[in-house]
Structures are given as C-alpha cells and as structure tokens.
Motif scaffolding. Sequence first.
Motif, PDB file in Angstrom:
ATOM      1  N   LEU A  52       4.264  -6.550  10.505  1.00 58.22           N
ATOM      2  CA  LEU A  52       5.167  -5.450  10.159  1.00 58.22           C
ATOM      3  C   LEU A  52       6.197  -5.227  11.257  1.00 58.22           C
ATOM      4  O   LEU A  52       7.389  -5.093  10.978  1.00 58.22           O
ATOM      5  N   THR A 130       0.053   7.525   1.342  1.00 56.47           N
ATOM      6  CA  THR A 130       0.242   6.451   2.315  1.00 56.47           C
ATOM      7  C   THR A 130      -0.141   5.083   1.750  1.00 56.47           C
ATOM      8  O   THR A 130       0.551   4.091   1.987  1.00 56.47           O
ATOM      9  N   SER A 131      -1.220   5.020   0.978  1.00 61.26           N
ATOM     10  CA  SER A 131      -1.642   3.719   0.457  1.00 61.26           C
ATOM     11  C   SER A 131      -0.672   3.194  -0.578  1.00 61.26           C
ATOM     12  O   SER A 131      -0.416   1.981  -0.655  1.00 61.26           O
ATOM     13  N   TRP A 134       2.304   1.001   0.586  1.00 59.56           N
ATOM     14  CA  TRP A 134       2.128  -0.424   0.883  1.00 59.56           C
ATOM     15  C   TRP A 134       2.286  -1.272  -0.369  1.00 59.56           C
ATOM     16  O   TRP A 134       2.682  -2.440  -0.292  1.00 59.56           O
ATOM     17  N   MET A 137       5.996  -1.749  -0.219  1.00 61.80           N
ATOM     18  CA  MET A 137       6.493  -2.458   0.956  1.00 61.80           C
ATOM     19  C   MET A 137       6.183  -3.947   0.899  1.00 61.80           C
ATOM     20  O   MET A 137       6.909  -4.762   1.478  1.00 61.80           O
ATOM     21  N   THR A 138       5.110  -4.323   0.225  1.00 61.26           N
ATOM     22  CA  THR A 138       4.792  -5.744   0.104  1.00 61.26           C
ATOM     23  C   THR A 138       5.835  -6.480  -0.722  1.00 61.26           C
ATOM     24  O   THR A 138       5.882  -7.712  -0.706  1.00 61.26           O
ATOM     25  N   ILE A 147      -1.193  -7.928   4.652  1.00 59.80           N
ATOM     26  CA  ILE A 147      -1.180  -6.472   4.551  1.00 59.80           C
ATOM     27  C   ILE A 147      -2.614  -5.986   4.704  1.00 59.80           C
ATOM     28  O   ILE A 147      -3.476  -6.264   3.876  1.00 59.80           O
ATOM     29  N   ALA A 151      -0.771  -2.913   9.419  1.00 59.48           N
ATOM     30  CA  ALA A 151       0.501  -2.283   9.085  1.00 59.48           C
ATOM     31  C   ALA A 151       0.407  -0.768   9.260  1.00 59.48           C
ATOM     32  O   ALA A 151       1.368  -0.118   9.684  1.00 59.48           O
ATOM     33  N   ARG A 152      -0.755  -0.214   8.965  1.00 54.45           N
ATOM     34  CA  ARG A 152      -0.956   1.234   9.140  1.00 54.45           C
ATOM     35  C   ARG A 152      -0.871   1.615  10.614  1.00 54.45           C
ATOM     36  O   ARG A 152      -0.344   2.674  10.955  1.00 54.45           O
ATOM     37  N   THR A 155       2.597   2.264  11.789  1.00 53.88           N
ATOM     38  CA  THR A 155       3.307   3.292  11.017  1.00 53.88           C
ATOM     39  C   THR A 155       2.723   4.667  11.322  1.00 53.88           C
ATOM     40  O   THR A 155       1.508   4.847  11.333  1.00 53.88           O
TER      41      THR A 155
END
Length: 554
Positions: A52, A130-131, A134, A137-138, A147, A151-152, A155
Amino acid sequence: MRTPKYWILDEKTRIAGCHMIRDLVEETVREEGIEAYEKFASEVIEDGRRGLTSRIRAMTIPGKIRTVAFVDVPYSHEDVVVPSPFAKVDTIMHAPCEITVKPDATWRLDFEGCSRWGWHTYNANPVAFTSGIWVMMTQSLVPTERINDGARYATEFRLPKGTWTNPDDRRTAHADAWHFLVSSWSSLWRGISRSYFGRGYLEEVNAGNSNPCNWLQGGGINQEGEIHAVNSFETAACGTGACAVKDGLNHAAAIWNPEGDMGDIEIWELAEPLLYMGRTIKTNTGGYGKYRGGLGFETLRMVWGSADWTMFFMGNGYMNSDWGLMGGYPAATGYRFEAHNTGLLERIRSGQSLPQGKDRDPGEREFEKHLGADARVKRDKQCITTEAIFENGDLYLNYLRGGPGFGDPLDRDPDAIEDDLNQNYLLPEFAEKVYGVVISQNKAGDWSVDRQKTAARRLEVRRERIARGKPTQQWMEDERQKILDKDASVQVQQMFASSFRLSEKFLGEFKAFWDLPAGWELKEEDLGIPMFGAKHHMDLSELPDVHPVIMTEQ
C-alpha cells in the motif's frame, strides 16, 4: 437473505476453503515449526503494508484533500411504512472526508463532520466502514498487491463517535449500511483521482463510482412453492465513471464488488418468480463530459408463478451522490416505476402489445402505452419504499445507474456525440442542450453533427456562460447571506445542524470559511423535526448493560 440455496452453497464453499487453509497451515507448522510460520505470517502482513505505501508513494501527492458526499433518506412518503414518528421524515446523510497523505506514504482518512446516526437502516459500524473500503481499494489503489492487515497498518481512520459511521446508541439499525457506504466512498475516488491526475496517471482517474438506483428486493413464495427472498445482484454491472482519457464502461462493473457480472436472464428466472419483459442499455444515464460516464441498464420484471410475493425499492432518486470531475456531470439520478393491476395476463392471451423494458425517455411514459386501462402506476423519484404486495402480472423496473463524466462537455469530440446518438446512448435534446452540438436526422433515422455550426454554437454557449456567471467574491457574498438568513430547505439545515452538534471543529471551520458572526448557530431542536429534537436524544449513560463500540477516535 437473497436466494437462500445459492447462499448456502456459497457458505459451504467458503467453509471448505477455510478447512483447506487450516490443513495447509497445520502442515506447514508441522514441517517448519511454529516460529518459522509466525515469522512468515508477519512478513506477509508487512508485505501488504509496504504494498500500500509503495502505491501511495508512486501515485499520490503528500498533503490534504477534502471531499464530501451526500445521500437522501426520503422517509415521509406514504410508501415508506415505519412505526416511529422520529423516522417519518425526509433527511440527508452527510459524509465530509479529509484525506491526508503523509510524507512517509501512509495516509489518514478523517470523517470529522459526518451527520449523526438516524432512525433508518443505513447506519454503519466502524468495522463495516473500514473493511468495505478495501473492497474498493483493491480495484483502484492496490489492485496488484496483497490485501491483508498490512494495508490497515498503513491507514489511520477517524470515525467520530455519534455519527452514522460510529453510532453511540444500541438502538440503531445497520441492516443496509451499504446504502450510504457506497455513496460516501464516492468522495474517496474523486479525492485520490485528483492525486492520480496530478502525478500523470490519467488512465487511473475515476470520476466516481456508480451508486445503484433500484436495487430490486423482496420475497415470499416463489414459483417452486418455496419460501424465497430476492436481492437482485444484477446491480454488480453498473456503468463506471469516466477517466481522464476515455469514456467509462457501459453496464460493466460495480466498484464496490470484486466481480462485474449482471448474470444471465435465464439463470435469474430460475431463481426468482420474475419474468424478464426486457433488458436494455439505459439511454442518457452516463454523466456528460469530455469523456462521458458509462451507461447503466434496465430490466423490466413481471411477477409470475408466485402465490405470495412482496417487493420494495432501495436506492437514491432525489440526489446525486457520484458527481463528475473537472467539469464532468454526474450520472442521471434514479426513479421508480412499478405497475399493479396491469391487465398484462389478458393482453398476453389476446396477443396485444406488451411493455418491453425500453423506458428510453421516462417523460414519454412508454410502458403505460402497453398496459390495461385500469392499471395503477407509480412513477416518481421515490426510490426508497417498504414492502408492497405484487400480484402475478405486476411490473417492477430495476434500473441500474451509469457513472459520472470527466471534463467539460463542450470539449467532447463531435464524432463521439454522433456515435452516442446513433447507438441510442444519448437523447437528442441533451446533445443540443449540454454538448452544444447542432444535429440533424436523415430519412433512415441516422443522426449527424454539423461540425461547422457546432463550433459556432459552442462559442455562443461559452459566451452565455460568462454572461450569467458571477465573480467568485460576489457569489460567496450572496451565499453567505443565505446562510445568515437560513435560506435553505429544512433537510439541508438539519444535515448541517447534526454535524455542528457533533463537531465543534467542523462548526468552527464552517463559520471561519463563511466569515460568520461568533454567535451564529444552527440547532436541530429549532427545526421542528421530531426525529432530532433534544427530547429524543439518549446518551449511552442512560442505557443499562451497554457494551460500548471498541473504537477510539484516533
């Protein structure tokens, strides 16, 4: 749940996958040892974090980007049946976002200023918020990287307590958090797309994700005599937003779903007691621009073979939540069409004309021309309803929206406009009004654009824009006076008032930007909305046995 037998099959597959992974992990531990496995797991997570940060470093620009998104919650309509007077109102959900790209290539997503939770099912909890990011974002920022939790770690989220992103009351409903999550994340796409543009990644720019309109839902007894439910996933193939070098894709994907696939008509008809009267591209649904958004599509469904069936609408029709970029227009808003007591079964038996799922121009009311004289039709912008009974022969229009556009429509290539007209992607009225072209149609029905006259007309349009425009300073003075006079709809005022109530910072920034007096205020309890009066607000301390949300404001 939708299509239970397929859901059960999906869960069985998922469980089988988990068992396969577990077996492989245990085998690895036996052969390599627990220390080696733990080191490997840590390295995989670190690889995800670095993946990321490498993309952030390569594709974005350090600094702050501020964006915002909205969605309508029209609950006062007679077709929305709710027991509480607090819920029986029209409101707007608000999601301002500040994206901070840090020099170390990590980033912070701060949703300070979001409106408070509401008496609807569109509230989210922090994990859902939040989940879900992703998933999207993928398909944009990190499509080629691993992923995982890495990545978390790169962020930082800030989801303030009491907002719809992190409610502070256990009575809140969360069954359809996606309704506004998809809209709220559209601002993220616009924000990071500006960074892509600044770095020269023009093909990566996405003017915005499409937010589905009529997400067909319902259930009852299907054509097999089984208890059944529907949540039509045709919606996984909406129009996509335009990029900085080309049009968006037509009816091809949904940015919030890993796979873009509308599914075959024949398969849906096996699963649902809903026959297809037609499926077609939805004219005029892609946002206008130098590059237009991809078009959506529509399917007209007729209930058939059911003994007991209900359906409802779930979308946004009154407001846009996916605006375009750099002069591009938003996609078309939603609308609903449903018809009862249609007389279609009699028309089928007698060989009369039928509606075919081609509502090309909603203003022409094409479907109504093929219904019985006693048909009861609902055609409006109310894209949120609660369950209603649908008898065999009744109709439901599932309309999936297009994506927003990029760039000034006056810069669009006349050849592209001509092609859109002849492909039935664009209505002639809007070719003239928005794109400023001069068009004609021959006897065969083909459209053509007069290049010379179009150049002259576009010059006129630019002059007309300047003539009706205002200097920014004058515009801001006029808008400031409206704010002082509270000259806005009660829905807009409530939206801001709920944000002000939860965030002194947001209120302070708003007042500073508009140079408002220190004593200026806007309170929910002064707006006469039963849902938001102070009388009905309840703190966590007033509730027994409450388990607080495990989420810090940091």
